[in-house]
Design a protein around this motif. Structure first.
Motif, PDB file in Angstrom:
ATOM      1  N   VAL B  24       0.825  -1.226  -0.072  1.00 36.75           N
ATOM      2  CA  VAL B  24      -0.046   0.015   0.052  1.00 36.75           C
ATOM      3  C   VAL B  24       0.705   1.445   0.181  1.00 36.75           C
ATOM      4  CG1 VAL B  24      -1.739   1.494   1.234  1.00 36.75           C
ATOM      5  CG2 VAL B  24      -1.987  -1.001   0.866  1.00 36.75           C
ATOM      6  N   GLY B  25       1.728   1.280   0.842  1.00 29.33           N
ATOM      7  CA  GLY B  25       2.673   2.375   0.808  1.00 29.33           C
ATOM      8  C   GLY B  25       3.446   2.727  -0.359  1.00 29.33           C
ATOM      9  N   VAL B  26       3.936   1.654  -1.101  1.00 28.62           N
ATOM     10  CA  VAL B  26       4.683   2.025  -2.523  1.00 28.62           C
ATOM     11  C   VAL B  26       3.670   2.313  -3.440  1.00 28.62           C
ATOM     12  CG1 VAL B  26       5.876   0.687  -4.153  1.00 28.62           C
ATOM     13  CG2 VAL B  26       6.609   0.190  -1.548  1.00 28.62           C
ATOM     14  N   ILE B  27       2.571   1.856  -3.333  1.00 26.68           N
ATOM     15  CA  ILE B  27       1.509   2.292  -4.355  1.00 26.68           C
ATOM     16  C   ILE B  27       1.282   3.714  -4.179  1.00 26.68           C
ATOM     17  CG2 ILE B  27      -0.856   1.864  -5.103  1.00 26.68           C
ATOM     18  CD1 ILE B  27      -0.261  -0.914  -4.392  1.00 26.68           C
ATOM     19  N   ARG B  28       0.899   4.061  -2.914  1.00 21.85           N
ATOM     20  CA  ARG B  28       0.356   5.484  -2.580  1.00 21.85           C
ATOM     21  C   ARG B  28       1.415   6.511  -2.656  1.00 21.85           C
ATOM     22  NH1 ARG B  28      -2.385   5.030   3.172  1.00 21.85           N
ATOM     23  NH2 ARG B  28      -4.617   5.870   2.385  1.00 21.85           N
ATOM     24  N   TYR B  29       2.719   6.184  -2.218  1.00 17.44           N
ATOM     25  CA  TYR B  29       3.760   7.383  -2.049  1.00 17.44           C
ATOM     26  C   TYR B  29       4.959   7.120  -2.899  1.00 17.44           C
ATOM     27  CZ  TYR B  29       0.999   8.308   2.150  1.00 17.44           C
ATOM     28  OH  TYR B  29       0.185   8.795   2.960  1.00 17.44           O
ATOM     29  N   GLY B  30       5.016   5.978  -3.596  1.00 19.14           N
ATOM     30  CA  GLY B  30       6.307   5.642  -4.310  1.00 19.14           C
ATOM     31  C   GLY B  30       6.264   6.335  -5.769  1.00 19.14           C
ATOM     32  N   SER B  31       7.365   6.494  -6.368  1.00 17.97           N
ATOM     33  CA  SER B  31       7.444   7.005  -7.690  1.00 17.97           C
ATOM     34  C   SER B  31       7.336   5.895  -8.791  1.00 17.97           C
ATOM     35  CB  SER B  31       8.401   7.981  -7.779  1.00 17.97           C
ATOM     36  OG  SER B  31       9.831   7.368  -7.326  1.00 17.97           O
ATOM     37  N   ASP B  32       7.367   4.691  -8.631  1.00 17.92           N
ATOM     38  CA  ASP B  32       7.580   3.537  -9.656  1.00 17.92           C
ATOM     39  C   ASP B  32       6.284   3.278 -10.146  1.00 17.92           C
ATOM     40  OD1 ASP B  32      10.084   2.661  -7.366  1.00 17.92           O
ATOM     41  OD2 ASP B  32      10.356   3.089  -9.582  1.00 17.92           O
ATOM     42  N   ASP B  33       6.230   2.757 -11.542  1.00 25.38           N
ATOM     43  CA  ASP B  33       4.824   2.195 -12.107  1.00 25.38           C
ATOM     44  C   ASP B  33       4.551   1.018 -11.501  1.00 25.38           C
ATOM     45  OD1 ASP B  33       4.454   1.564 -15.488  1.00 25.38           O
ATOM     46  OD2 ASP B  33       2.918   1.972 -13.640  1.00 25.38           O
ATOM     47  N   VAL B  34       3.770   0.684 -10.769  1.00 26.87           N
ATOM     48  CA  VAL B  34       2.975  -0.368 -10.441  1.00 26.87           C
ATOM     49  C   VAL B  34       2.218  -1.145 -11.286  1.00 26.87           C
ATOM     50  CG1 VAL B  34       2.143  -1.907  -8.433  1.00 26.87           C
ATOM     51  CG2 VAL B  34       3.372   0.225  -7.799  1.00 26.87           C
ATOM     52  N   ARG B  35       2.526  -2.328 -12.050  1.00 26.73           N
ATOM     53  CA  ARG B  35       1.991  -2.860 -13.058  1.00 26.73           C
ATOM     54  C   ARG B  35       0.755  -3.769 -12.586  1.00 26.73           C
ATOM     55  NH1 ARG B  35       1.177  -0.217 -16.303  1.00 26.73           N
ATOM     56  NH2 ARG B  35       1.018  -1.852 -17.917  1.00 26.73           N
ATOM     57  N   ALA B  36       1.248  -4.563 -11.635  1.00 25.89           N
ATOM     58  CA  ALA B  36       0.045  -5.371 -10.800  1.00 25.89           C
ATOM     59  C   ALA B  36       0.454  -6.014  -9.383  1.00 25.89           C
ATOM     60  CB  ALA B  36       0.143  -6.831 -11.843  1.00 25.89           C
ATOM     61  N   VAL B  37      -0.649  -6.413  -8.607  1.00 25.69           N
ATOM     62  CA  VAL B  37      -0.427  -6.725  -7.242  1.00 25.69           C
ATOM     63  C   VAL B  37      -0.786  -8.340  -7.494  1.00 25.69           C
ATOM     64  CG1 VAL B  37      -1.138  -6.725  -4.882  1.00 25.69           C
ATOM     65  CG2 VAL B  37      -0.863  -4.633  -6.328  1.00 25.69           C
ATOM     66  N   ILE B  38       0.119  -9.100  -7.061  1.00 24.14           N
ATOM     67  CA  ILE B  38      -0.437 -10.678  -6.908  1.00 24.14           C
ATOM     68  C   ILE B  38      -0.733 -11.049  -5.543  1.00 24.14           C
ATOM     69  CG2 ILE B  38       0.454 -13.154  -7.039  1.00 24.14           C
ATOM     70  CD1 ILE B  38       2.678 -11.965  -8.691  1.00 24.14           C
ATOM     71  N   ASP B  39      -2.226 -11.433  -5.684  1.00 28.25           N
ATOM     72  CA  ASP B  39      -2.694 -11.980  -4.279  1.00 28.25           C
ATOM     73  C   ASP B  39      -3.969 -12.489  -4.946  1.00 28.25           C
ATOM     74  OD1 ASP B  39      -4.377 -12.280  -1.866  1.00 28.25           O
ATOM     75  OD2 ASP B  39      -4.256 -10.337  -1.331  1.00 28.25           O
ATOM     76  N   SER B  40      -4.066 -14.025  -4.714  1.00 23.81           N
ATOM     77  CA  SER B  40      -4.925 -14.784  -5.394  1.00 23.81           C
ATOM     78  C   SER B  40      -6.455 -14.809  -4.717  1.00 23.81           C
ATOM     79  CB  SER B  40      -4.390 -16.288  -5.496  1.00 23.81           C
ATOM     80  OG  SER B  40      -4.304 -16.746  -4.389  1.00 23.81           O
ATOM     81  N   THR B  41      -6.185 -14.235  -3.463  1.00 23.57           N
ATOM     82  CA  THR B  41      -7.321 -14.323  -2.547  1.00 23.57           C
ATOM     83  C   THR B  41      -8.425 -12.868  -3.194  1.00 23.57           C
ATOM     84  OG1 THR B  41      -6.728 -12.956  -0.684  1.00 23.57           O
ATOM     85  CG2 THR B  41      -6.354 -15.060  -0.606  1.00 23.57           C
ATOM     86  N   GLN B  42      -7.880 -12.046  -3.917  1.00 23.68           N
ATOM     87  CA  GLN B  42      -8.364 -11.079  -4.393  1.00 23.68           C
ATOM     88  C   GLN B  42      -8.239 -10.845  -5.766  1.00 23.68           C
ATOM     89  OE1 GLN B  42      -8.164  -7.382  -1.648  1.00 23.68           O
ATOM     90  NE2 GLN B  42      -6.564  -8.286  -0.608  1.00 23.68           N
ATOM     91  N   ALA B  43      -7.980 -11.910  -6.622  1.00 23.42           N
ATOM     92  CA  ALA B  43      -7.792 -12.038  -8.016  1.00 23.42           C
ATOM     93  C   ALA B  43      -8.940 -11.572  -8.850  1.00 23.42           C
ATOM     94  CB  ALA B  43      -7.311 -13.173  -8.519  1.00 23.42           C
ATOM     95  N   GLY B  44      -8.767 -10.634  -9.762  1.00 19.68           N
ATOM     96  CA  GLY B  44      -9.951 -10.158 -10.267  1.00 19.68           C
ATOM     97  C   GLY B  44     -10.350  -8.565  -9.957  1.00 19.68           C
ATOM     98  N   GLY B  45      -9.887  -8.385  -8.750  1.00 20.46           N
ATOM     99  CA  GLY B  45     -10.268  -7.112  -8.254  1.00 20.46           C
ATOM    100  C   GLY B  45      -9.201  -5.970  -8.723  1.00 20.46           C
ATOM    101  N   ASN B  46      -9.048  -4.716  -8.046  1.00 20.14           N
ATOM    102  CA  ASN B  46      -8.378  -3.760  -8.577  1.00 20.14           C
ATOM    103  C   ASN B  46      -7.890  -2.862  -7.284  1.00 20.14           C
ATOM    104  OD1 ASN B  46      -7.744  -0.824  -9.793  1.00 20.14           O
ATOM    105  ND2 ASN B  46      -7.966  -2.187 -11.627  1.00 20.14           N
ATOM    106  N   VAL B  47      -6.835  -2.244  -7.215  1.00 19.79           N
ATOM    107  CA  VAL B  47      -6.436  -1.510  -6.184  1.00 19.79           C
ATOM    108  C   VAL B  47      -7.305  -0.278  -5.870  1.00 19.79           C
ATOM    109  CG1 VAL B  47      -4.530  -0.146  -5.337  1.00 19.79           C
ATOM    110  CG2 VAL B  47      -3.974  -2.406  -6.333  1.00 19.79           C
ATOM    111  N   SER B  48      -7.664   0.057  -7.024  1.00 20.03           N
ATOM    112  CA  SER B  48      -8.598   1.481  -6.520  1.00 20.03           C
ATOM    113  C   SER B  48      -9.814   1.233  -5.730  1.00 20.03           C
ATOM    114  CB  SER B  48      -9.130   1.814  -8.208  1.00 20.03           C
ATOM    115  OG  SER B  48      -9.851   0.904  -8.731  1.00 20.03           O
ATOM    116  N   SER B  49     -10.272   0.006  -5.302  1.00 25.19           N
ATOM    117  CA  SER B  49     -11.280  -0.308  -4.556  1.00 25.19           C
ATOM    118  C   SER B  49     -10.672   0.231  -3.081  1.00 25.19           C
ATOM    119  CB  SER B  49     -11.716  -1.632  -4.414  1.00 25.19           C
ATOM    120  OG  SER B  49     -11.810  -2.221  -5.715  1.00 25.19           O
TER     121      SER B  49
END
Lengths: 361, 361
Positions: B24-49
């Motif tokens: 969460v911290g890296v996505i929210r505050y980092g300057s890199d381009d996050v292409r995907a998050v691997i978490d099979s328990t939430q697969a199909g979802g989106n970080v924007s939720s």
């Protein structure tokens, strides 16, 4: 160190109460036979000038130490410099010791067993190198463990480093045993570990695991005795080491503490920038603050002050200062290292049994 | 991480605010381009939720993550479990990532670069493994360094772990920069380090050197900015981590602190024995104690409270609670993560400049 060893202690240029405290501690409290101390700056002298009754020669070289009958079987590194680094000049002595068939016991931050030259020499000579500061494999965080019923845990805290927290703890342990109590001493520094043969150097622990490690060390201490006296480290106001002090206070959750203070000391004694100044704390507010800080996790009380009167020449003057501190703090005060631990132990025992969080448990 | 990386974040079973805080911290505050998050328990979802505006898919497997254009070049281990150990199920994913040509960045206590299988695979693939928790080679104790003239050092402290000390520090740094100040953020945890590209994980430091390391980190922070906001760790009353907190307070000697508190939290949240209970501190006495403890080394004041209102659904109710805490503590209070850091920063800046030990320096 269960079977008695014959030690030669390397304390080159440093044998004495401050920088040579490991050597002094092992001689004073350890159960091994110390055959010689190597310190060329005091060669020809005898340890008894510093520690009455301890007839141990101070020699200039390893060769002289090895010539003594019965021959030593262990070299103990007896210095405790800031950061714990090994002086280059000592490599030759250590190597020669290994080649002469001696085990090497060290409390330095630099692990001698990891040194390729020393390790190879030890393998060839069939000897061992023991680094007492090597942290345990077990890395755990605290789980909020309480104390077993009937156990009494006491921690020595202090107004500075190197003023006698270990020595006081050992004197109190002796006094408690003499009074008939099953009592253990929990070693938290390399010197205490060399004396007791167990323990962990808490200053070498990874911060995240410091409190958890102290927690299981106290658990071990409770297995070894009903009264558990934990060796303190640092001071709560030490610019360099206060976090180690807090790891002990919050990791051990002692029901009581004993404050160790050196009479006459006005400033913290450590290597710091000359423009900085760090005065020794005023005792009464410092005592209150320890209790408030400890109480963040579990209630605790400072029940006595152990005064290090080594800077006071006469016994009478030492007694006067002891009385003055007793008035200032409102607590029982004595110098257990100078005068024996019996009287102070009696006060401590009585005070602990009266604590609301101890009485009846 | 100076050139922008394309990250896939491994947060299997853990993506979310508590156990997935690195992700969460890296996505929210980092300057890199996050292409995907691997978490099979939430697969199909989106970080924007979870983080509005961050359109990043949550996928079940590495293969799916690698299929996205442009292809990721780095695997980031995004969990922060107690003790930091690597779940066995993840080995295959890490190995496959290396073989696919990705660098690996990890904040775990277990160093992936020391794992023979991973190290060999990385050598063969020509990739790197970066263990952010590996302590620096430089091991020093504090020297009692003061702050350069014109520098203002602020530390975030908290009533528990994982309530937002890092996020608050980053929001305040953004607000200070927006207000025209040269401001640095000093990372003290693996998440902050991944975001900023420098820093030291203080929980991984050897206890003896923790305060000395924080001291030179702040020195580096002062080189990077006039206002220096140091990321706090732990809490002063945490049974497992209070010593890390004190290492920051006494090592950084901040002129001011900001207390971070989570509205509605009643107990410390960590893995402890069920019979133990560790309530969250009452704020006003806790604030006073911080100031007394900090003052053992250098004067400091808690000048504001940053309230984490994430457990409060409506903005209006959050504002009500903010006002209540302001009355209770007598300090400026806001939620900079929810409402932006500007207003709280203004209060903090004004309060710091009025401090007797800051004014005119």
């Amino acid at each position: 160190m269960s079977a008695q060893r014959r030690l030669v202690i390397l304390a080159e240029g440093n044998f004495g109460f401050h920088h040579g405290k490991t050597a002094v501690g092992v001689i004073r409290y350890g159960s091994d036979d110390v055959r010689a101390v190597i310190d060329s700056t005091q060669a020809g002298g005898n340890v008894s000038s510093l520690l009455p009754g301890r007839d141990i020669p101070i020699v200039a070289t390893l060769g002289e130490a090895l010539a003594r009958e019965p021959r030593p079987d262990t070299l103990l590194i007896g210095i405790a410099p800031t950061g714990g680094r090994l002086p280059d000049s000592w490599r030759a002595t250590i190597l020669a010791s290994i080649q002469a068939g001696l085990d090497v016991h060290s409390g330095l931050h630099t692990f001698l067993g990891d040194d390729p030259e020393f390790a190879a020499a030890a393998r060839e000579a069939g000897t061992v190198i023991v680094d007492h500061r090597r942290p345990p494999a077990r890395m755990e965080t605290s789980v909020g463990r309480g104390h077993e019923p009937g156990k009494r845990v006491i921690l020595t805290v202090g107004t500075d480093c190197a003023i006698g927290k270990m020595s006081v703890a050992l004197e109190l342990r002796s006094a408690a045993v003499a009074a008939g109590h099953s009592t253990s001493f929990v070693p938290t520094g390399q010197t205490g570990m060399m004396i007791e043969g167990w323990g962990v150097a808490v200053d070498r622990l990874i911060s995240d695991f410091a409190q958890g490690t102290v927690e299981w060390m106290v658990e071990e201490g409770e297995r070894r005795g009903d009264w558990v006296i934990v060796e303190g480290q640092g001071s709560l106001d030490h610019p360099a080491y206060s976090s180690v002090t807090l790891a002990l206070i919050h990791g051990a959750t002692p029901q009581a503490m004993v404050l160790v203070h050196k009479a006459g000391q006005v400033e913290h004694d450590f290597d710091h920038l000359p423009e900085a100044s760090f005065p020794i704390a005023e005792l009464r507010p410092f005592i209150d603050l320890h209790e408030r800080v400890a109480g963040l996790i579990a209630p605790s009380k400072i029940v006595a002050v152990a005064l290090n009167t080594s800077a006071i020449a006469s016994d009478a003057d030492a007694r006067t200062e002891i009385a003055r501190i007793a008035t200032e703090t409102g607590l029982p005060v004595d110098d257990p290292v100078r005068f024996g631990g019996g009287p102070l132990w009696s006060e401590i025992e009585a005070a602990v049994e009266r604590l609301p969080w101890v009485a009846g448990r």
